[in-house]
Enzyme design. Sequence first.
Site, mmCIF file in Angstrom:
data_model
loop_
_atom_site.group_PDB
_atom_site.id
_atom_site.type_symbol
_atom_site.label_atom_id
_atom_site.label_comp_id
_atom_site.label_asym_id
_atom_site.label_seq_id
_atom_site.Cartn_x
_atom_site.Cartn_y
_atom_site.Cartn_z
ATOM 1 N N ASN A 66 -12.227 -11.146 -7.434
ATOM 2 C CA ASN A 66 -12.807 -12.001 -6.402
ATOM 3 C C ASN A 66 -12.461 -11.410 -5.042
ATOM 4 O O ASN A 66 -11.315 -11.024 -4.801
ATOM 5 C CB ASN A 66 -12.240 -13.416 -6.523
ATOM 6 C CG ASN A 66 -12.628 -14.086 -7.826
ATOM 7 O OD1 ASN A 66 -13.765 -13.962 -8.274
ATOM 8 N ND2 ASN A 66 -11.693 -14.793 -8.444
ATOM 9 N N GLU A 86 -8.330 -16.370 -3.642
ATOM 10 C CA GLU A 86 -7.323 -17.288 -3.095
ATOM 11 C C GLU A 86 -6.022 -16.582 -2.729
ATOM 12 O O GLU A 86 -5.324 -17.049 -1.836
ATOM 13 C CB GLU A 86 -7.067 -18.419 -4.082
ATOM 14 C CG GLU A 86 -8.308 -19.301 -4.246
ATOM 15 C CD GLU A 86 -8.031 -20.615 -4.919
ATOM 16 O OE1 GLU A 86 -7.217 -20.631 -5.859
ATOM 17 O OE2 GLU A 86 -8.637 -21.619 -4.500
ATOM 18 N N HIS A 117 -6.071 -8.308 -6.859
ATOM 19 C CA HIS A 117 -5.795 -8.509 -8.277
ATOM 20 C C HIS A 117 -7.095 -8.449 -9.050
ATOM 21 O O HIS A 117 -8.131 -8.906 -8.577
ATOM 22 C CB HIS A 117 -5.085 -9.839 -8.537
ATOM 23 C CG HIS A 117 -5.702 -11.023 -7.860
ATOM 24 N ND1 HIS A 117 -5.573 -11.252 -6.505
ATOM 25 C CD2 HIS A 117 -6.471 -12.020 -8.336
ATOM 26 C CE1 HIS A 117 -6.224 -12.361 -6.186
ATOM 27 N NE2 HIS A 117 -6.792 -12.843 -7.268
ATOM 28 N N HIS A 138 -8.634 -9.811 -12.576
ATOM 29 C CA HIS A 138 -8.449 -10.716 -13.709
ATOM 30 C C HIS A 138 -8.945 -10.010 -14.969
ATOM 31 O O HIS A 138 -10.036 -9.437 -14.970
ATOM 32 C CB HIS A 138 -9.284 -11.988 -13.530
ATOM 33 C CG HIS A 138 -8.915 -12.828 -12.362
ATOM 34 N ND1 HIS A 138 -8.186 -13.996 -12.471
ATOM 35 C CD2 HIS A 138 -9.200 -12.694 -11.038
ATOM 36 C CE1 HIS A 138 -8.044 -14.543 -11.267
ATOM 37 N NE2 HIS A 138 -8.654 -13.775 -10.380
#
Length: 126
Positions: free
Chosen positions: A97, A105, A110, A112
């Site tokens: 994201n 957020e 990162h 996932h």
Amino acid sequence: MPIDATQPYDPENIFAKILRGEIPNETVYEDDAVLAFKDINPQAPIHVLVIPKGEYVSWDDFSTNASDAEVGHFVRTVGKIARDLDLVEPGYRLLANIGGNGHQEVPHLHVHLFGGRPLGPMLARG
Ligand code: 5GP
């Protein structure tokens, strides 16, 4: 709240604290440049977050500013972690994201890694 992917790196973000050992994590893989750990709120039977140890806010920051060696090692390591978790034949999903519309957020890059069940269509409608 989603972050702004162009913001400066915040050394107090939650993943920076995990990297410094100030917050515990369930480590799946670690080397000099990469840490992978279980997501605290898993969305699939296997939900691992893979992060570079370098201070990169987002995929945009990483792909712009990291060295070829860092990017290459990170990409190969994400693949290795998935193989080590036996996810290749059943299949799995990678997701990063980025920024507001991406609903990122945590302001430390990162990826996932989801697996362990059929994951359905790529995005929920709406
Ligand atoms: P994002 O929306 O930024 O792509 O995803 C952030 C992810 O970090 C979420 O899936 C959330 O559950 C996970 N997360 C947030 N805080 C922690 C934490 O303290 N420990 C772990 N292991 N995961 C966290």
